[in-house]
Design an enzyme around this catalytic site. Structure first.
Site, PDB file in Angstrom:
ATOM      1  N   ASP A  23      33.492  41.102  23.401  1.00  0.00           N
ATOM      2  CA  ASP A  23      34.364  39.920  23.294  1.00  0.00           C
ATOM      3  C   ASP A  23      34.836  39.813  21.851  1.00  0.00           C
ATOM      4  O   ASP A  23      34.017  39.708  20.937  1.00  0.00           O
ATOM      5  CB  ASP A  23      33.542  38.685  23.715  1.00  0.00           C
ATOM      6  N   ASP A  31      37.218  41.762  26.055  1.00  0.00           N
ATOM      7  CA  ASP A  31      38.680  41.886  26.077  1.00  0.00           C
ATOM      8  C   ASP A  31      39.108  43.238  25.505  1.00  0.00           C
ATOM      9  O   ASP A  31      38.281  44.024  25.035  1.00  0.00           O
ATOM     10  CB  ASP A  31      39.316  40.718  25.315  1.00  0.00           C
ATOM     11  N   ASP A 105      42.383  51.324  36.152  1.00  0.00           N
ATOM     12  CA  ASP A 105      42.110  51.064  37.557  1.00  0.00           C
ATOM     13  C   ASP A 105      43.425  50.716  38.246  1.00  0.00           C
ATOM     14  O   ASP A 105      44.235  49.963  37.705  1.00  0.00           O
ATOM     15  CB  ASP A 105      41.140  49.877  37.664  1.00  0.00           C
ATOM     16  N   ASP A 207      41.279  52.441  43.421  1.00  0.00           N
ATOM     17  CA  ASP A 207      40.277  51.619  44.102  1.00  0.00           C
ATOM     18  C   ASP A 207      40.376  51.789  45.621  1.00  0.00           C
ATOM     19  O   ASP A 207      41.475  51.720  46.185  1.00  0.00           O
ATOM     20  CB  ASP A 207      40.565  50.159  43.718  1.00  0.00           C
ATOM     21  N   GLU A 273      38.355  56.413  44.523  1.00  0.00           N
ATOM     22  CA  GLU A 273      37.060  55.888  44.965  1.00  0.00           C
ATOM     23  C   GLU A 273      36.954  56.175  46.460  1.00  0.00           C
ATOM     24  O   GLU A 273      37.631  55.535  47.267  1.00  0.00           O
ATOM     25  CB  GLU A 273      36.968  54.381  44.713  1.00  0.00           C
ATOM     26  N   HIS A 335      29.956  49.735  38.413  1.00  0.00           N
ATOM     27  CA  HIS A 335      29.885  48.267  38.449  1.00  0.00           C
ATOM     28  C   HIS A 335      29.543  47.728  39.835  1.00  0.00           C
ATOM     29  O   HIS A 335      29.479  46.513  40.004  1.00  0.00           O
ATOM     30  CB  HIS A 335      31.217  47.699  37.968  1.00  0.00           C
ATOM     31  N   ASP A 336      29.410  48.611  40.802  1.00  0.00           N
ATOM     32  CA  ASP A 336      29.107  48.165  42.173  1.00  0.00           C
ATOM     33  C   ASP A 336      27.673  48.452  42.588  1.00  0.00           C
ATOM     34  O   ASP A 336      27.261  48.046  43.674  1.00  0.00           O
ATOM     35  CB  ASP A 336      30.044  48.859  43.174  1.00  0.00           C
TER      36      ASP A 336
END
Ligand code: GLC
Length: 549
Positions: A23, A31, A105, A207, A273, A335-336
């Site tokens: 951040d 960010d 992405d 994705d 993916e 991240h999943d």
């Protein structure tokens, strides 16, 4: 087979979940400027930095954040939380200056329900955008058009009062699915790719790209006879076999179109993916290599058995399934999924997994923080952010793998100056970049050495793969390019393991996962400590030798 020369074959990809990396604005959310500020950590051209070749940044587009950016309301802009297009351009320039490629992405299957296309589509049955999404009447009894369930719980259909029809969403109701059978949708979504290619991105991670086409008749999926009987009541998705809701044969011409579009630019990569059984998955490379460059391979990440034989079987099955034109790749964290150090059982296992990932044949993708051995964060029910966890139960939350990057021991781990959007893990004072930077045998330094070695060694980034049946607890393989060889031995057991490999030449350990030995060894009897992995090379003047035999 030709030697792989493209950057996405030689290189290593690093996934950044932008909310959680750095951040810079002081609002508790990472960010793009934060990423710029940390590029030297990723690669400053010396062995002191991590040494990755490309970053893949999870979505940063304008979004209501129902699924933390995977619900895009404008494909051609940046969410103000993350910066703006000028910041993005600066990020691309700063990354390229450091020879870091930028992969972004691309979310083709669904938009946000706040995307102007969907707002227009739901306005009336005669809207010009009606057919951009998948609208159907309910069944005679008013129930949804078919039995499909959402990955995030509940049915995959939501009834819209305004026009009296259902729309399809295999994720949240806030993520309506585009109708890729409509050429206007295809054109609009191809334009999105062009927009970012013109801005200089080096590729896309697409994705759930296998879901973009569904059965033309939207038939019911068969019931899965092996479904877990203890599924939450609203998990309709896992009760079914996924035959009609994705992976349709007609999707492959679209993959070819993606590829042709990217081939109009130089050296861009298409990553998808994709899941599914190998014979169907491998088709995403295209019939002659004219499909995606890299359908993501999650097989080692999804391997539930921590054993040498299971890992070897997964690698060998992949190697056997790939046609000569198809380049392999491996993913161990994202991240999943829960953090790999937690999934594989601890720090020693995480170190061994790192050596495996970075010495197999194929492009590795690392997930931010795995290089520190980050474990699952502790998220209380009140702290839940991820809709999957909110809908399907705290044990299904993906928040545990999305906690802030741990840079140093300052408050909020150097990630932010204020309370972050997800809590920093409790171990941040002991487990962070600054501490591990200063500890010669830390997992961070292991990653750095593995990456550096891989970069220097054609056998490792380019050579052929040959497994050796040596010991049931050890996954042993040879990598070879020309006269250069590397022998990798990974002990998956919690007991010492002595292996014996017939070899004419004396060998030496050039790297151990314990980072405490570089020594000549006799291959007739090499003892590996519990969960130790080693890279061995022949004592030969041409091999890369960190310390002489
Ligand atoms: C992909 C993403 C995941 C997201 C889903 C819906 O699986 O990796 O994070 O929730 O697609 O877009």
């Amino acid at each position: 087979m030709n030697a792989p020369t493209a950057w996405w074959q030689r290189g290593v990809i690093y996934q950044i979940y932008p909310r959680s990396f750095q951040d810079s604005s002081g609002n508790g959310i990472g960010d793009l400027q934060g990423i710029i500020n940390r590029l030297d950590y990723l690669n400053d051209g010396t062995p002191h930095s991590l040494g990755i070749d490309a970053i893949w940044i999870s979505p940063f587009y304008p979004s209501p954040m129902a699924d933390f950016g995977y619900d895009v309301s404008n494909y051609n802009d940046i969410h103000p939380l993350f910066g703006d297009l000028a910041t993005f351009d600066r990020l691309v320039a700063a990354a390229h200056q450091r020879q870091i490629k930028v992969i972004i992405d691309y979310v083709p299957n669904h938009t946000s329900d706040q995307h102007p296309w969907f707002i227009e589509s739901r306005r009336s049955r005669s809207s010009s955008k009606r057919d951009w999404y998948i609208w159907r009447d309910g069944r005679a009894d008013g129930s949804p058009p078919n039995n499909w369930g959402s990955f995030f719980g509940g049915p995959a259909w939501t009834f819209d009062e305004t026009t009296g029809q259902y729309y399809l969403h295999q994720f949240l109701r806030e993520q309506p699915e585009l109708n890729w059978r409509n050429p206007a949708v295809q054109d609009a979504m191809f334009d999105v790719l062009r927009f970012w290619l013109e801005r200089g991105v080096d590729g896309f991670r697409m994705d759930v790209v296998g879901l973009i086409l569904k059965d033309a008749e939207l038939r019911d999926n068969p019931i899965n006879p092996n479904a877990d009987p203890n599924l939450p009541a609203n998990d309709l998705h896992s009760r079914l076999e996924h035959v009609y809701n994705g992976d349709q044969d007609e999707v492959h011409p679209i993959m070819r179109q993606f590829r042709q579009l990217l081939d109009g630019y130089s050296e861009r990569v298409a990553i998808g993916e994709l899941w599914g059984p190998l014979p169907r998955w491998v088709r995403y490379y295209g019939d002659n290599g004219d499909g995606l460059h890299l359908p993501f391979n999650f097989r080692l990440m999804d391997e539930t058995a921590w054993s040498a034989s299971a890992m070897r079987a997964a690698v060998d099955a992949l190697e056997a399934a790939l046609p000569a034109f198809a380049w392999p790749n491996y993913v161990l964290g994202n991240h999943d999924r829960i953090r790999l150090a937690t999934r594989f059982g601890g720090q020693a296992q995480a170190r061994l997994a790192a050596m495996m990932l970075l010495t197999l044949r194929g492009t590795p993708t690392l997930y931010y923080g795995d290089e520190l051995g980050l474990e699952n964060g502790i998220i209380s029910p009140e702290q839940l952010q991820d809709p999957q966890g909110i809908n399907l139960g705290v044990e299904r939350t993906r928040d545990v793998a999305r906690t802030p990057m741990q840079w140093d021991a300052a408050p909020h781990a150097g990630f932010s100056t204020t309370t972050p959007w997800l809590p920093v893990s409790l171990d941040y004072q002991a487990r962070n970049v600054a501490v591990q930077d200063a500890a010669p045998t830390s997992i961070l330094n292991l990653y750095r050495q593995l990456l550096w070695l891989r970069r220097q060694s054609p056998a490792l980034h380019n050579g052929r793969y040959q497994p050796l049946a040596v010991h049931p607890d050890c996954f042993v393989y040879l990598r070879q390019a020309g006269s250069e060889q590397a022998l990798i031995a990974l002990n998956f057991s919690d007991a010492p393991c002595t292996i014996s490999i017939p070899a004419a030449q004396p060998h030496q350990v050039i790297l151990s996962t314990h980072l405490d030995r570089e020594e000549g060894v006799n291959l007739a009897a090499v003892t590996l400590r519990p969960f130790e992995g080693v890279i061995l090379t022949p004592c030969h003047p041409d091999t890369i030798i960190l310390t002489p035999c």
